[in-house]
Design an enzyme around this catalytic site. Structure first.
Site, PDB file in Angstrom:
ATOM      1  N   TYR A   1      47.707  -1.224  39.390  1.00 44.55           N
ATOM      2  CA  TYR A   1      48.738  -0.638  40.242  1.00 44.55           C
ATOM      3  C   TYR A   1      50.005  -1.467  40.244  1.00 44.55           C
ATOM      4  O   TYR A   1      49.950  -2.685  40.091  1.00 44.55           O
ATOM      5  CB  TYR A   1      48.235  -0.513  41.682  1.00 44.55           C
ATOM      6  CG  TYR A   1      47.138   0.491  41.883  1.00 44.55           C
ATOM      7  CD1 TYR A   1      46.757   1.378  40.892  1.00 44.55           C
ATOM      8  CD2 TYR A   1      46.453   0.560  43.103  1.00 44.55           C
ATOM      9  CE1 TYR A   1      45.738   2.291  41.096  1.00 44.55           C
ATOM     10  CE2 TYR A   1      45.434   1.475  43.315  1.00 44.55           C
ATOM     11  CZ  TYR A   1      45.080   2.334  42.312  1.00 44.55           C
ATOM     12  OH  TYR A   1      44.068   3.240  42.514  1.00 44.55           O
TER      13      TYR A   1
ATOM     14  N   SER B   1      42.801  11.013  45.594  1.00 39.52           N
ATOM     15  CA  SER B   1      43.576  12.251  45.401  1.00 39.52           C
ATOM     16  C   SER B   1      43.123  13.368  46.330  1.00 39.52           C
ATOM     17  O   SER B   1      42.977  14.523  45.907  1.00 39.52           O
ATOM     18  CB  SER B   1      43.506  12.734  43.944  1.00 39.52           C
ATOM     19  OG  SER B   1      44.235  11.893  43.099  1.00 39.52           O
TER      20      SER B   1
ATOM     21  N   LEU C   1      44.732  14.967  48.405  1.00 39.17           N
ATOM     22  CA  LEU C   1      45.776  15.993  48.489  1.00 39.17           C
ATOM     23  C   LEU C   1      46.215  16.472  47.111  1.00 39.17           C
ATOM     24  O   LEU C   1      47.223  17.168  46.993  1.00 39.17           O
ATOM     25  CB  LEU C   1      46.987  15.458  49.268  1.00 39.17           C
ATOM     26  CG  LEU C   1      46.784  15.251  50.767  1.00 39.17           C
ATOM     27  CD1 LEU C   1      48.047  14.685  51.404  1.00 39.17           C
ATOM     28  CD2 LEU C   1      46.389  16.556  51.445  1.00 39.17           C
TER      29      LEU C   1
ATOM     30  N   PHE D   1      47.529  14.961  44.401  1.00 40.94           N
ATOM     31  CA  PHE D   1      48.891  14.510  44.081  1.00 40.94           C
ATOM     32  C   PHE D   1      49.934  15.168  44.969  1.00 40.94           C
ATOM     33  O   PHE D   1      51.077  15.374  44.552  1.00 40.94           O
ATOM     34  CB  PHE D   1      49.237  14.761  42.615  1.00 40.94           C
ATOM     35  CG  PHE D   1      48.382  14.007  41.630  1.00 40.94           C
ATOM     36  CD1 PHE D   1      47.641  12.900  42.008  1.00 40.94           C
ATOM     37  CD2 PHE D   1      48.318  14.409  40.306  1.00 40.94           C
ATOM     38  CE1 PHE D   1      46.856  12.207  41.098  1.00 40.94           C
ATOM     39  CE2 PHE D   1      47.539  13.726  39.379  1.00 40.94           C
ATOM     40  CZ  PHE D   1      46.805  12.630  39.780  1.00 40.94           C
ATOM     41  N   GLY D   2      49.544  15.529  46.178  1.00 40.89           N
ATOM     42  CA  GLY D   2      50.487  16.128  47.118  1.00 40.89           C
ATOM     43  C   GLY D   2      50.588  17.633  47.028  1.00 40.89           C
ATOM     44  O   GLY D   2      51.248  18.264  47.868  1.00 40.89           O
TER      45      GLY D   2
ATOM     46  N   LEU E   1      48.482  19.945  47.767  1.00 39.48           N
ATOM     47  CA  LEU E   1      47.894  20.646  48.908  1.00 39.48           C
ATOM     48  C   LEU E   1      48.694  20.493  50.195  1.00 39.48           C
ATOM     49  O   LEU E   1      48.361  21.100  51.210  1.00 39.48           O
ATOM     50  CB  LEU E   1      46.452  20.165  49.113  1.00 39.48           C
ATOM     51  CG  LEU E   1      45.482  20.598  47.999  1.00 39.48           C
ATOM     52  CD1 LEU E   1      44.187  19.804  48.058  1.00 39.48           C
ATOM     53  CD2 LEU E   1      45.203  22.099  48.099  1.00 39.48           C
TER      54      LEU E   1
ATOM     55  N   GLY F   1      51.679  21.576  50.389  1.00 39.45           N
ATOM     56  CA  GLY F   1      52.540  22.750  50.420  1.00 39.45           C
ATOM     57  C   GLY F   1      53.982  22.463  50.055  1.00 39.45           C
ATOM     58  O   GLY F   1      54.784  23.398  49.933  1.00 39.45           O
ATOM     59  N   LYS F   2      54.306  21.179  49.838  1.00 32.34           N
ATOM     60  CA  LYS F   2      55.719  20.851  49.584  1.00 32.34           C
ATOM     61  C   LYS F   2      56.187  21.254  48.184  1.00 32.34           C
ATOM     62  O   LYS F   2      57.384  21.241  47.905  1.00 32.34           O
ATOM     63  CB  LYS F   2      55.978  19.366  49.819  1.00 32.34           C
ATOM     64  CG  LYS F   2      55.254  18.426  48.874  1.00 32.34           C
ATOM     65  CD  LYS F   2      55.518  16.979  49.280  1.00 32.34           C
ATOM     66  CE  LYS F   2      54.763  15.999  48.404  1.00 32.34           C
ATOM     67  NZ  LYS F   2      54.981  14.598  48.862  1.00 32.34           N
TER      68      LYS F   2
END
Length: 346
Positions: free
Chosen positions: A53, A234, A236, A238-239, A241, A243-244
């Site tokens: 990372y 993960s 979400l 990678f985001g 879920l 909704g954005k």
């Protein structure tokens, strides 16, 4: 906050774990410190990182995430308050800048990687040391269609476990975990550990979310019966879920906007399923992110749900998911969507 036993150990980790892979790339040290402080205030005692990372991995930022965490420990003096997890990288994945790219889970590389992580983290021990992904060629990071490689030269799993056992005896690590592992690999590690007296894996860190519930097929039973619980990453997708990204939106500074490599959950099937999950959440007056996270956290095979954020606002919303109890009606709606489009993302 709820606390759950980590494998068969005497450690109890928070049901939500603080993920760190944006620190040093999308987040500054000051922003990371603010996230740590807020997470600790919410009762989180579990933090997960890796030598690789931040992501995407590149030479200019290599290992800066562990350095940031080490700077926190040094400045706050609260290392003993945290259950700290890190990982050793495996071969491939475009990371030739780590140990010249010849990454193995053998004696040389495990000792080198562990000692370097301890130095960066400014600590004498790591509570959970994980193999970030298998050394052998198998199905992980979204790969489907297993293709066996009979002639592939890999480090024997026996050597890997033996060396990890030596590090446990030396006090450098307390427990061993797997990541991006398969059912065969998980059971083989468990069998070897139990038969040879080496450290028994206490957890497996694999992807798990509404778009990818493949863990339920072969690994969930293992996680429960063998007390080798899932550390879900993960959650979400990678985001997606949240909704954005609905209707093709690409918010500034979002991971999917910045980095094209994160396309695992962006195929047409996933986009369609995501829209249905987001609509379900809004139909019931729920935040889509919190619904998705609550679903993961409540699964009986999940030890901890790894939440990551690039802002305190996102972190606050993620923390709020712990207090959300999904109704039978919402759960039925989730299952209906899943049955109609099961696992659209690998």
């Amino acid at each position: 906050m709820d606390y759950r036993q980590l494998g068969r150990t005497d450690l109890n980790v928070s049901a939500l774990c603080l993920g760190t892979m944006t620190w040093g790339e999308q987040n500054t040290e000051a922003e990371a410190f603010a996230q740590i402080e807020r997470a600790k205030g919410a009762g989180i005692n579990f933090i997960d990182t890796a030598e690789m990372y931040p992501v995407p991995p590149r030479p200019e930022t290599y290992a800066s995430t562990e350095k940031i965490i080490g700077n926190w420990f040094k400045s706050r003096g609260d290392r003993a308050d945290w259950i700290l997890a890190s990982k050793i990288a495996g071969p491939g994945n475009g990371i030739s800048h780590i140990r010249d790219g010849e990454l193995r889970h053998n004696r040389k590389h495990i000792v080198q990687a562990l000692d370097a992580s301890l130095k960066r983290l400014q600590t004498d021990w790591i509570d959970l040391y994980q193999l970030h992904w298998p050394e052998r060629s198998t199905n992980f990071f979204g790969k489907l269609g297993y293709q066996h490689s009979q002639d592939q030269l890999i480090t024997p799993l026996e050597e890997t476990l033996e060396v990890l056992g030596e590090q446990v005896k030396a006090g450098k690590i307390r427990h061993v975990g797997l990541s991006n592992e398969t059912p065969w690999g998980t059971m083989k590690f468990l069998q070897l550990a139990e038969s040879r007296g080496w450290p028994r894996p206490v957890s497996i860190q694999n992807p798990y979310n509404l778009l990818n519930r493949s863990f339920e097929v072969g690994l969930a039973e293992i996680a429960i019966r063998e007390q080798c619980g899932l550390l879900a990453y993960s959650p979400l997708a990678f985001g997606m879920l949240s909704g954005k990204f609905e209707d093709g939106a690409r918010p500034a500074n979002a991971r999917l906007t910045l980095f094209s490599r994160f396309s695992r959950y962006s195929n047409p099937q996933s986009v369609a399923a995501t829209s249905r999950y987001v609509a379900l959440a809004r139909e019931h007056g729920l935040d889509p992110s919190q619904m998705a996270l609550a679903f993961v956290t409540q699964q009986p095979f999940v030890t901890s749900n790894i939440i990551g954020a690039t802002s305190l606002q996102q972190l606050e919303a993620n923390l709020g998911s712990f207090d959300l109890k999904l109704s039978d009606e919402v759960l039925a709606g989730i299952e209906a969507i899943h049955q109609g489009q099961p696992n659209p993302a690998p």
